[in-house]
Design an enzyme around this catalytic site. Structure first.
Site, PDB file in Angstrom:
ATOM      1  N   LYS A  76       0.847  -1.198   0.000  1.00 54.96           N
ATOM      2  CA  LYS A  76       0.000   0.000   0.000  1.00 54.96           C
ATOM      3  C   LYS A  76       0.880   1.246   0.000  1.00 54.96           C
ATOM      4  O   LYS A  76       1.882   1.293   0.722  1.00 54.96           O
ATOM      5  CB  LYS A  76      -0.917  -0.019   1.228  1.00 54.96           C
ATOM      6  CG  LYS A  76      -1.946   1.119   1.246  1.00 54.96           C
ATOM      7  CD  LYS A  76      -2.917   1.007   2.434  1.00 54.96           C
ATOM      8  CE  LYS A  76      -3.955   2.122   2.426  1.00 54.96           C
ATOM      9  NZ  LYS A  76      -4.904   2.042   3.563  1.00 54.96           N
ATOM     10  N   SER A 151      -9.974   2.151   2.596  1.00 53.37           N
ATOM     11  CA  SER A 151      -9.075   2.886   1.735  1.00 53.37           C
ATOM     12  C   SER A 151      -8.036   2.013   1.026  1.00 53.37           C
ATOM     13  O   SER A 151      -7.425   2.456   0.061  1.00 53.37           O
ATOM     14  CB  SER A 151      -8.324   3.943   2.558  1.00 53.37           C
ATOM     15  OG  SER A 151      -7.508   3.317   3.535  1.00 53.37           O
ATOM     16  N   SER A 175     -10.394  -0.126   6.850  1.00 54.13           N
ATOM     17  CA  SER A 175      -9.770  -0.093   5.519  1.00 54.13           C
ATOM     18  C   SER A 175      -9.020  -1.343   5.069  1.00 54.13           C
ATOM     19  O   SER A 175      -8.597  -1.407   3.916  1.00 54.13           O
ATOM     20  CB  SER A 175      -8.827   1.093   5.416  1.00 54.13           C
ATOM     21  OG  SER A 175      -9.577   2.246   5.183  1.00 54.13           O
TER      22      SER A 175
END
Ligand code: GLN
Length: 482
Positions: A76, A151, A175
């Site tokens: 990420k 997210s 998330s």
């Protein structure tokens, strides 16, 4: 090759069925061929990946072994990666090349895991649909007109489309778990303090936690084993002995006490999703678990308390992006004030600005006691609800999200977006570990079952998830076209 789990790929490397270089190249080729459709990567690091793969092959040839040695993964874009752009999904950091590695990055590197690139995400991890990214929305491989959740939407979409066998994510209010649910993956948010936050760009420091997003619980156990552990550079990191998360995976679930909170099955939950969850619970009964009805009476306060605490902390954390030290700087500022105002005005997107304004308001003199302090008190009540429940049960189960993947643009009102995390946020407020595993489909879209455990009960959650995955194959399904 792309249909295999991390564990199966590791076996392949051990058996010399393929090398890490071949494996890495195969996934780089898949990214090249398919990512245009889903936009899951912000940066692909092909050359460094192949170099890391060669190094891993050399280590293996020299007799070394390890759970992630030579295995590719997607990272990420919230984790600092030395020499590689770390954008956090924001224009503010579009030009930021991290000068150091986050602890999680360093641990994965040391284990010989091969980073394929950095994944797309909601700007500064604020969102539930991956529509707030400066780099454009991510699409859900199960239906390209729908969102992957957020997210960590880029990580989820990348693994769902098997452009990477596994990925990292972060979870402040859901998330990891919500995108895992919407994309048909296994995602684990560990206990607060289990994984170092050093070098992970802060959103809400008292809630943020990193974890794995994988195909299976066994893979999550392998990854967590590398990611977790005490870090003196993170003052909230908890000092405790390292754990072998794979050790208990095979334990039978006979006598496991599962709590079903009545608040997680009420109004707001899609009826078809509820059916899938009930069927999954039925599977657990067959595995020998006992089911107990419980109550988490302060659940309804979780979303409102979160939307005071998280913006308050983000308004403070994001004050460092001032156009002076790093990140975006406006052109030709005429004085210092202008430099701040325009750099921040241009660098941040609408959702980030909304949160900074709410947070600044909640922390301002005269409002602090009414909002921030009150939210912290509510947080304590939520924690107590869970601790009371864990006197009665071992694991709490319910839906991860109230519905399946929604269409891009569908939730334009912020509050309806915020409600996507109605079942996941309380876990972050309490600091507890939570997990989402694939439990079925509604109209071709994945549904996630959530498992919540007591502090540091990751092993127990992984065991419960793994046993379920021995008798079901939802986690092995692939979206068409990938
Ligand atoms: N969707 C929640 C938010 O927008 C949670 C995000 C997260 O966990 N990073 O804040």
């Amino acid at each position: 090759m792309h249909r295999k789990t991390l564990r199966e790929l590791a076996d392949g490397l051990r058996a010399k069925a393929f090398s890490s270089v071949e494996l890495t190249q195969a996934f780089l080729d898949r990214i090249q061929a398919h990512d245009e459709r889903i936009n899951s990567f912000i940066t692909v690091t092909a050359e460094p990946a192949l170099e890391a793969a060669r190094a891993a092959d050399a280590r293996r040839a020299a007799g070394e072994d390890g759970p992630l040695l030579g295995l590719p993964f997607a990272h990420k874009d919230i984790f600092c990666t030395e020499g590689v752009k770390t954008s956090c999904g924001s224009r503010m950091l579009d030009n930021f090349i991290a000068p150091y590695d986050a602890t999680v990055t360093a641990k994965l590197k040391a284990a010989g895991a091969v980073m394929l690139g950095k994944t797309n995400m909601d700007e500064f991890a604020m969102g539930s649909s991956n529509e707030t990214s400066y780099y454009g929305p991510v699409r859900n491989p199960w239906d390209l007109d729908t969102v992957p959740g957020g997210s960590s939407g880029g990580s989820a979409a990348a693994v769902a489309a098997r452009l990477a066998p596994a990925a990292t994510g972060t979870d402040t209010g859901g998330s990891i778990r919500q995108p895992a649910a919407l994309c048909g993956l296994t995602g684990l948010k560990p206990t607060y303090g289990a994984v170092s936050r050093y070098g992970m760009i802060a959103f809400a420091s008292s809630l943020d936690q990193a974890g794995p997003m994988t195909q299976s619980a066994e893979d999550a156990a392998l990854m967590l084993g590398v990611m977790a552990g005490f870090d003196p550079r993170d003052s909230t990191s908890v000092e405790r002995p390292l754990e072998d998360y794979c050790a208990g995976l095979g334990n039978a679930l006979q006598g496991l006490r599962i709590g079903l909170p009545r608040e997680y099955f009420g109004e707001g939950l899609d009826g078809t999703v509820a059916k899938v969850i009930e069927t999954a619970i039925g599977e657990y009964r067959k595995l020998g678990a006992e089911v107990v009805d419980i109550s988490l009476p302060n659940s309804h306060l979780a979303v409102p308390a979160y939307y005071v605490v998280a913006p308050a902390e983000c308004s403070s954390n994001l004050s460092r992006f001032d156009g002076v030290r790093f990140g975006h700087r406006c052109e030709n500022p005429h004085d210092l004030q202008d430099l701040y105002v325009r750099s921040r005005g241009e660098g941040f997107g609408a959702e980030v600005k909304r949160r900074i304004m709410i947070g600044t308001y909640a922390l301002s003199s005269g409002y602090y006691d009414a909002y921030y302090l009150k939210a912290q008190q509510v947080r304590r009540l939520i924690r107590e609800d869970f601790l009371k429940a864990f006197e009665q049960v071992d694991v709490i189960m319910g839906p991860t999200a109230p519905g399946t993947a929604f269409r891009l643009g569908e939730k334009s009102d912020p509050v309806s977006m915020y409600l996507s995390d109605i079942y996941t946020i309380a876990t972050n407020l309490a600091g507890l570990p939570g997990m989402s595993i694939p439990a079925g489909f509604v109209n071709g879209l994945p549904v996630g079952l959530q498992l919540i455990g007591n502090y540091f009960a990751e092993g127990r959650l992984l065991n419960a998830a793994h046993q379920y995955q021995q008798v079901t194959d939802w986690h092995r399904r692939l979206p068409g076209g990938f």
